[in-house]
Structure formats: C-alpha cells, structure tokens
Design a protein around this motif. Structure first.
Motif, short mmCIF file in Angstrom:
data_model
loop_
_atom_site.label_atom_id
_atom_site.label_comp_id
_atom_site.label_asym_id
_atom_site.label_seq_id
_atom_site.Cartn_x
_atom_site.Cartn_y
_atom_site.Cartn_z
N LYS A 28 66.44 63.97 6.81
CA LYS A 28 65.84 65.26 6.54
C LYS A 28 64.46 65.57 7.66
O LYS A 28 64.54 66.34 8.43
CB LYS A 28 65.50 65.51 5.24
CG LYS A 28 64.70 66.77 4.96
CD LYS A 28 64.56 67.09 3.56
CE LYS A 28 63.98 68.43 3.37
NZ LYS A 28 63.45 68.89 1.88
N GLN A 29 63.66 64.36 7.38
CA GLN A 29 62.51 64.48 8.15
C GLN A 29 62.94 64.23 9.73
O GLN A 29 62.49 65.18 10.50
CB GLN A 29 61.55 63.46 7.86
CG GLN A 29 60.43 63.33 8.83
CD GLN A 29 59.50 64.63 8.44
OE1 GLN A 29 59.35 65.22 7.44
NE2 GLN A 29 58.74 64.73 9.56
N ASN A 30 63.74 63.56 9.88
CA ASN A 30 64.25 63.50 11.48
C ASN A 30 64.92 64.79 11.96
O ASN A 30 64.59 65.11 13.19
CB ASN A 30 65.01 62.21 11.69
CG ASN A 30 64.80 60.76 11.59
OD1 ASN A 30 63.39 60.70 11.53
ND2 ASN A 30 65.44 59.78 11.28
N SER A 31 65.51 65.35 11.23
CA SER A 31 66.25 66.62 11.45
C SER A 31 65.14 67.70 11.78
O SER A 31 65.38 68.59 12.83
CB SER A 31 67.28 67.13 10.47
OG SER A 31 68.33 66.27 10.04
N LEU A 32 64.03 67.85 10.93
CA LEU A 32 63.12 68.69 11.29
C LEU A 32 62.35 68.51 12.51
O LEU A 32 61.86 69.19 13.34
CB LEU A 32 62.12 68.97 9.92
CG LEU A 32 62.61 69.34 8.83
CD1 LEU A 32 61.79 69.28 7.73
CD2 LEU A 32 63.19 70.71 8.88
N GLU A 33 62.11 67.29 12.62
CA GLU A 33 61.53 66.82 14.03
C GLU A 33 62.22 67.06 15.23
O GLU A 33 61.67 67.67 16.27
CB GLU A 33 61.02 65.13 14.08
CG GLU A 33 60.03 64.86 12.87
CD GLU A 33 59.61 63.31 12.66
OE1 GLU A 33 60.29 62.71 13.60
OE2 GLU A 33 59.08 62.96 11.96
#
Length: 67
Positions: A28-33
């Motif tokens: 999830k965090q990687n996708s937002l980044e």
C-alpha cells in the motif's frame, strides 16, 4: 500524450503480489509512493487519470465479462 487525448496511468499493485507475496505489508505504501513519483515527471492530475489497480473493483471483475 495527456495534452492531446484521454490519458490513463495505472499503478499495478496487484502485480506486486506475485513477487512480494510473503510480506505484503509495504504494498500500500509503495503504491502511494509510485503515484506521487508520477507528478514530478509531468503527469498532470487535471489532464491524466491516475489510479491504483486495487482501488477499482471493476478491474478484478473485468475478466468475468467475456465467455
């Protein structure tokens, strides 16, 4: 391309599950980044539709529409 036609930019986070399936906690965090990284190179959110694959339920259902 976004200046002359409808442009769509996909963040394919479900594809990450094939390589990082043992620990999915950062997907999830990687996708937002990745989405935020698209802005500096020139993708204009007012001219280009940017979306994260898992946030569109119809994306997973599309394969069932065809016999």
């Amino acid at each position: 391309m976004q200046m002359s036609m409808n442009a769509f930019s996909l963040i394919a986070d479900w594809h990450a599950l094939t390589t990082d399936y043992a620990d999915t906690s950062r997907i999830k965090q990687n996708s937002l980044e990745v989405l935020l990284d698209c802005w500096p190179p020139g993708l204009d959110p007012d001219r280009c539709t940017m979306f994260i694959q898992s946030h569109v339920p119809q994306h997973a259902e599309l394969h069932s529409c065809f016999p």
